[in-house]
Scaffold this motif. Sequence first.
Motif, PDB file in Angstrom:
ATOM      1  N   THR A 125       0.851  -1.201   0.000  1.00  0.00           N
ATOM      2  CA  THR A 125       0.000   0.000   0.000  1.00  0.00           C
ATOM      3  C   THR A 125       0.880   1.241   0.000  1.00  0.00           C
ATOM      4  O   THR A 125       2.014   1.218   0.469  1.00  0.00           O
ATOM      5  CB  THR A 125      -0.920   0.028   1.231  1.00  0.00           C
ATOM      6  N   PRO A 126       0.368   2.360  -0.528  1.00  0.00           N
ATOM      7  CA  PRO A 126       1.163   3.590  -0.584  1.00  0.00           C
ATOM      8  C   PRO A 126       1.585   4.105   0.791  1.00  0.00           C
ATOM      9  O   PRO A 126       2.580   4.784   0.905  1.00  0.00           O
ATOM     10  CB  PRO A 126       0.222   4.595  -1.255  1.00  0.00           C
ATOM     11  N   THR A 127       0.862   3.769   1.850  1.00  0.00           N
ATOM     12  CA  THR A 127       1.243   4.256   3.173  1.00  0.00           C
ATOM     13  C   THR A 127       2.521   3.601   3.668  1.00  0.00           C
ATOM     14  O   THR A 127       3.236   4.180   4.470  1.00  0.00           O
ATOM     15  CB  THR A 127       0.115   4.000   4.194  1.00  0.00           C
ATOM     16  N   LYS A 180       0.283  12.475  -1.098  1.00  0.00           N
ATOM     17  CA  LYS A 180      -0.429  11.508  -0.259  1.00  0.00           C
ATOM     18  C   LYS A 180       0.524  10.421   0.253  1.00  0.00           C
ATOM     19  O   LYS A 180       0.453  10.012   1.411  1.00  0.00           O
ATOM     20  CB  LYS A 180      -1.565  10.885  -1.064  1.00  0.00           C
ATOM     21  N   GLN A 181       1.441   9.973  -0.594  1.00  0.00           N
ATOM     22  CA  GLN A 181       2.402   8.957  -0.172  1.00  0.00           C
ATOM     23  C   GLN A 181       3.365   9.521   0.866  1.00  0.00           C
ATOM     24  O   GLN A 181       3.729   8.842   1.821  1.00  0.00           O
ATOM     25  CB  GLN A 181       3.183   8.429  -1.367  1.00  0.00           C
ATOM     26  N   LEU A 182       3.798  10.772   0.681  1.00  0.00           N
ATOM     27  CA  LEU A 182       4.711  11.382   1.654  1.00  0.00           C
ATOM     28  C   LEU A 182       4.051  11.533   3.016  1.00  0.00           C
ATOM     29  O   LEU A 182       4.639  11.232   4.043  1.00  0.00           O
ATOM     30  CB  LEU A 182       5.179  12.757   1.161  1.00  0.00           C
ATOM     31  N   PHE A 195      20.470  12.522  -4.314  1.00  0.00           N
ATOM     32  CA  PHE A 195      20.679  12.623  -2.873  1.00  0.00           C
ATOM     33  C   PHE A 195      19.727  11.735  -2.076  1.00  0.00           C
ATOM     34  O   PHE A 195      19.764  11.731  -0.851  1.00  0.00           O
ATOM     35  CB  PHE A 195      20.520  14.080  -2.420  1.00  0.00           C
ATOM     36  N   GLY A 196      18.856  10.983  -2.731  1.00  0.00           N
ATOM     37  CA  GLY A 196      17.964  10.061  -2.052  1.00  0.00           C
ATOM     38  C   GLY A 196      16.870  10.759  -1.260  1.00  0.00           C
ATOM     39  O   GLY A 196      16.473  10.289  -0.203  1.00  0.00           O
ATOM     40  N   VAL A 197      16.378  11.853  -1.776  1.00  0.00           N
ATOM     41  CA  VAL A 197      15.346  12.624  -1.088  1.00  0.00           C
ATOM     42  C   VAL A 197      13.980  12.181  -1.581  1.00  0.00           C
ATOM     43  O   VAL A 197      13.748  12.085  -2.785  1.00  0.00           O
ATOM     44  CB  VAL A 197      15.540  14.142  -1.357  1.00  0.00           C
ATOM     45  N   ASP A 198      13.075  11.901  -0.647  1.00  0.00           N
ATOM     46  CA  ASP A 198      11.690  11.628  -1.006  1.00  0.00           C
ATOM     47  C   ASP A 198      11.000  12.969  -1.173  1.00  0.00           C
ATOM     48  O   ASP A 198      10.992  13.787  -0.254  1.00  0.00           O
ATOM     49  CB  ASP A 198      10.994  10.826   0.087  1.00  0.00           C
ATOM     50  N   PHE A 199      10.402  13.211  -2.340  1.00  0.00           N
ATOM     51  CA  PHE A 199       9.802  14.509  -2.596  1.00  0.00           C
ATOM     52  C   PHE A 199       8.583  14.362  -3.488  1.00  0.00           C
ATOM     53  O   PHE A 199       8.380  13.332  -4.133  1.00  0.00           O
ATOM     54  CB  PHE A 199      10.813  15.447  -3.261  1.00  0.00           C
ATOM     55  N   LYS A 209      10.073  15.257   3.163  1.00  0.00           N
ATOM     56  CA  LYS A 209       9.957  14.858   4.569  1.00  0.00           C
ATOM     57  C   LYS A 209      10.900  15.691   5.418  1.00  0.00           C
ATOM     58  O   LYS A 209      11.991  16.058   4.984  1.00  0.00           O
ATOM     59  CB  LYS A 209      10.281  13.382   4.731  1.00  0.00           C
ATOM     60  N   ALA A 210      10.477  15.995   6.622  1.00  0.00           N
ATOM     61  CA  ALA A 210      11.262  16.845   7.515  1.00  0.00           C
ATOM     62  C   ALA A 210      12.600  16.209   7.865  1.00  0.00           C
ATOM     63  O   ALA A 210      13.587  16.910   8.068  1.00  0.00           O
ATOM     64  CB  ALA A 210      10.471  17.139   8.782  1.00  0.00           C
ATOM     65  N   ARG A 211      12.661  14.912   7.903  1.00  0.00           N
ATOM     66  CA  ARG A 211      13.932  14.261   8.266  1.00  0.00           C
ATOM     67  C   ARG A 211      14.945  14.348   7.135  1.00  0.00           C
ATOM     68  O   ARG A 211      16.123  14.080   7.323  1.00  0.00           O
ATOM     69  CB  ARG A 211      13.705  12.819   8.675  1.00  0.00           C
ATOM     70  N   ASP A 212      14.506  14.732   5.948  1.00  0.00           N
ATOM     71  CA  ASP A 212      15.404  14.876   4.801  1.00  0.00           C
ATOM     72  C   ASP A 212      15.928  16.302   4.649  1.00  0.00           C
ATOM     73  O   ASP A 212      16.414  16.667   3.589  1.00  0.00           O
ATOM     74  CB  ASP A 212      14.674  14.493   3.508  1.00  0.00           C
ATOM     75  N   SER A 213      15.844  17.121   5.674  1.00  0.00           N
ATOM     76  CA  SER A 213      16.176  18.542   5.527  1.00  0.00           C
ATOM     77  C   SER A 213      17.645  18.765   5.165  1.00  0.00           C
ATOM     78  O   SER A 213      17.947  19.637   4.356  1.00  0.00           O
ATOM     79  CB  SER A 213      15.828  19.302   6.806  1.00  0.00           C
ATOM     80  N   ASP A 214      18.556  17.995   5.733  1.00  0.00           N
ATOM     81  CA  ASP A 214      19.969  18.145   5.376  1.00  0.00           C
ATOM     82  C   ASP A 214      20.227  17.725   3.930  1.00  0.00           C
ATOM     83  O   ASP A 214      20.971  18.387   3.204  1.00  0.00           O
ATOM     84  CB  ASP A 214      20.858  17.318   6.310  1.00  0.00           C
ATOM     85  N   ALA A 215      19.604  16.641   3.529  1.00  0.00           N
ATOM     86  CA  ALA A 215      19.771  16.177   2.154  1.00  0.00           C
ATOM     87  C   ALA A 215      19.150  17.157   1.167  1.00  0.00           C
ATOM     88  O   ALA A 215      19.709  17.410   0.099  1.00  0.00           O
ATOM     89  CB  ALA A 215      19.155  14.791   1.986  1.00  0.00           C
ATOM     90  N   ILE A 216      18.001  17.732   1.520  1.00  0.00           N
ATOM     91  CA  ILE A 216      17.358  18.678   0.611  1.00  0.00           C
ATOM     92  C   ILE A 216      18.172  19.964   0.524  1.00  0.00           C
ATOM     93  O   ILE A 216      18.249  20.592  -0.528  1.00  0.00           O
ATOM     94  CB  ILE A 216      15.893  18.949   1.017  1.00  0.00           C
ATOM     95  N   THR A 217      18.827  20.361   1.610  1.00  0.00           N
ATOM     96  CA  THR A 217      19.694  21.543   1.570  1.00  0.00           C
ATOM     97  C   THR A 217      20.862  21.314   0.617  1.00  0.00           C
ATOM     98  O   THR A 217      21.191  22.180  -0.199  1.00  0.00           O
ATOM     99  CB  THR A 217      20.215  21.862   2.987  1.00  0.00           C
ATOM    100  N   ALA A 218      21.464  20.143   0.700  1.00  0.00           N
ATOM    101  CA  ALA A 218      22.567  19.814  -0.206  1.00  0.00           C
ATOM    102  C   ALA A 218      22.078  19.749  -1.655  1.00  0.00           C
ATOM    103  O   ALA A 218      22.768  20.208  -2.569  1.00  0.00           O
ATOM    104  CB  ALA A 218      23.201  18.493   0.200  1.00  0.00           C
ATOM    105  N   ALA A 219      20.885  19.201  -1.856  1.00  0.00           N
ATOM    106  CA  ALA A 219      20.330  19.113  -3.208  1.00  0.00           C
ATOM    107  C   ALA A 219      20.067  20.502  -3.780  1.00  0.00           C
ATOM    108  O   ALA A 219      20.358  20.770  -4.945  1.00  0.00           O
ATOM    109  CB  ALA A 219      19.045  18.286  -3.201  1.00  0.00           C
TER     110      ALA A 219
END
Length: 133
Positions: free
Chosen positions: A13-15, A26-28, A55-59, A77-87
């Motif tokens: 399931t998407p969840t 919805k999946q995020l 960078f392996g970011v879910d978006f 996702k909030a836990r990906d904030s460092d990865a999203i900053t680098a991206a």
Amino acid sequence: MKLFLACAKKITTPTNYEGKGKQTVKQLVGQGHGVTNIEISDKNIKDFEGIARKFGVDFAVVKDATETNPKHLVFFKARDSDAITAAFKEYSAKTMAKSNEKPSMLGMLRDLMEKVKNQVLDITKNKNRGVEL
């Protein structure tokens, strides 16, 4: 067999989706982590998608068409904030390199038009037309 299929359905399931890369909002949200967003007004969103996957970011990218200049909202996702900053750092460096690399075609066209306007045309009729003396 029915029990196996029911368990397999729960797993896919998407969840419970834990993949990397582009997803729906919805999946995020269904993954149980906090979701934040950043607004991008650039037209070239495909470059960002490739870098985010790197960078392996879910978006999730959503286009906000309510305004005259459509903008893109990038949810992650909030836990990906460092990865999203680098991206975003790599994305901005890539877009700056593209803009520095290519000269403006309109600017070049304007310069050529000015040169043509300023040129003095020397038109003299040659009455001999093919007869050499």
